[in-house]
Design an enzyme around this catalytic site. Structure first.
Site, PDB file in Angstrom:
ATOM      1  N   ASP A  63     -13.690  16.662  -7.586  1.00 18.59           N
ATOM      2  CA  ASP A  63     -13.602  15.243  -7.901  1.00 18.59           C
ATOM      3  C   ASP A  63     -12.483  15.084  -8.923  1.00 18.59           C
ATOM      4  O   ASP A  63     -12.509  15.707  -9.984  1.00 18.59           O
ATOM      5  CB  ASP A  63     -14.933  14.762  -8.483  1.00 18.59           C
ATOM      6  CG  ASP A  63     -14.978  13.264  -8.719  1.00 18.59           C
ATOM      7  OD1 ASP A  63     -13.930  12.682  -9.061  1.00 18.59           O
ATOM      8  OD2 ASP A  63     -16.063  12.670  -8.585  1.00 18.59           O
ATOM      9  N   TYR A 156      -8.636  -2.450  -9.704  1.00 21.06           N
ATOM     10  CA  TYR A 156      -7.657  -1.677  -8.931  1.00 21.06           C
ATOM     11  C   TYR A 156      -6.240  -1.983  -9.418  1.00 21.06           C
ATOM     12  O   TYR A 156      -5.428  -1.073  -9.620  1.00 21.06           O
ATOM     13  CB  TYR A 156      -7.806  -2.015  -7.451  1.00 21.06           C
ATOM     14  CG  TYR A 156      -7.012  -1.125  -6.519  1.00 21.06           C
ATOM     15  CD1 TYR A 156      -7.463   0.149  -6.204  1.00 21.06           C
ATOM     16  CD2 TYR A 156      -5.822  -1.560  -5.942  1.00 21.06           C
ATOM     17  CE1 TYR A 156      -6.748   0.971  -5.341  1.00 21.06           C
ATOM     18  CE2 TYR A 156      -5.096  -0.755  -5.080  1.00 21.06           C
ATOM     19  CZ  TYR A 156      -5.573   0.513  -4.783  1.00 21.06           C
ATOM     20  OH  TYR A 156      -4.861   1.331  -3.932  1.00 21.06           O
ATOM     21  N   LYS A 192      -2.042   1.789   7.863  1.00 18.08           N
ATOM     22  CA  LYS A 192      -3.124   1.977   8.832  1.00 18.08           C
ATOM     23  C   LYS A 192      -3.898   3.253   8.482  1.00 18.08           C
ATOM     24  O   LYS A 192      -3.435   4.367   8.724  1.00 18.08           O
ATOM     25  CB  LYS A 192      -2.562   2.079  10.246  1.00 18.08           C
ATOM     26  CG  LYS A 192      -3.618   2.128  11.351  1.00 18.08           C
ATOM     27  CD  LYS A 192      -2.955   2.127  12.723  1.00 18.08           C
ATOM     28  CE  LYS A 192      -3.981   2.243  13.843  1.00 18.08           C
ATOM     29  NZ  LYS A 192      -4.906   1.091  13.881  1.00 18.08           N
ATOM     30  N   PRO A 194      -8.172   4.998   8.062  1.00 18.04           N
ATOM     31  CA  PRO A 194      -9.527   4.833   8.608  1.00 18.04           C
ATOM     32  C   PRO A 194     -10.256   3.619   8.037  1.00 18.04           C
ATOM     33  O   PRO A 194     -11.014   2.953   8.747  1.00 18.04           O
ATOM     34  CB  PRO A 194     -10.213   6.140   8.208  1.00 18.04           C
ATOM     35  CG  PRO A 194      -9.107   7.147   8.205  1.00 18.04           C
ATOM     36  CD  PRO A 194      -7.923   6.393   7.644  1.00 18.04           C
TER      37      PRO A 194
END
EC number: 1.1.1.-
Length: 252
Positions: A63, A156, A192, A194
């Protein structure tokens, strides 16, 4: 394959899906040895095998927000492939909320990955790669959201803007000290991935010319090839720079 990255050893965080996976794939294609990281072992092992054998790519469960795990990640990579020359801090998460609606927990979790993780990778990358004549490169993944505000991406926006400016500070420090470590940021537009594929109507919305003037969204390889350039010695005079790949979004 043209061996643009022959002799390079790279760590790519968040390298199991989307942009990170494309970066790892192109790095191996161009001759680098690569370690990809992610939180899920099953996804990571499958991703690594899809690119090549353990002689060129391996997965390490990690992580990016785990500070202690970074040293182990570098050690494991160097035991497998030799001195690390390239760090791509790509791991990131998003919270689609305004500043007003973002909880403190959401804020801290997002920044722990998107900012702290990049800081840990950049700091240790400098410490481990400096003064070794490696042509070392740190590539920090920001976003077009590091340039412009979005009312629904408060945390973000904050994280990507911070990555952009922190990277400039690190780049200047390394340059002034003749460390032979370059630090740059990459700023993808709508790509583009998932996640986009799973959101009904997302690609069509992002492809509108009011958002992306070229009329279509990008592909992960559009970002991967920029990273190949930045990891290679072709970019030896590029540091503290911003590489925007957004189909014209931020030119408006």
């Amino acid at each position: 394959m043209t061996d643009r990255l022959k002799g390079k050893v790279a760590i790519v965080t968040g390298g199991t899906l989307g942009i990170g996976l494309a970066i790892a794939d192109k790095f191996v294609e161009e001759g680098a040895k690569v370690v990809i990281t992610g939180r899920h072992a099953d996804v990571g092992e499958k991703a690594a095998k899809s690119i090549g054998g353990t002689d060129v790519i391996r997965f390490v469960q990690h992580d990016a927000s785990d500070e202690a795990g970074w040293t182990k990640l570098f050690d494991t990579t160097e035991e497998a492939f030799g001195p690390v020359t390239t760090v791509v801090n790509n791991a990131g998460i998003a919270v689609s909320k305004s500043v007003e609606d973002t909880t403190t927990e959401e804020w801290r979790k997002l920044l722990s990955v998107n900012l702290d993780g990049v800081f840990f990778g950049t700091r240790l990358g400098i410490q481990r790669m400096k003064n070794k004549g490696l042509g070392a490169s740190i590539i920090n993944m920001s976003s077009i959201e590091g340039f412009v505000g979005d009312p629904t991406l408060g945390a973000y926006n904050a994280s990507k803007g911070a990555v952009r400016i922190m990277s400039k500070s690190a780049a200047l420090d390394c340059a002034l000290k003749d460390y032979d470590v370059r630090v740059n940021t990459v700023h993808p537009g709508y790509i583009k991935t998932p996640l986009v594929d799973d959101l009904e109507g997302a690609e069509e919305m992002m492809s509108q010319r009011t958002k992306t003037p070229m009329g279509h969204i990008g592909e992960p390889n559009d970002i991967a090839w920029i990273c190949v350039y930045l990891a290679s010695d072709e970019s030896k005079f590029a540091t503290g720079a911003e590489f925007v790949v957004d189909g014209g979004y931020t030119a408006q």
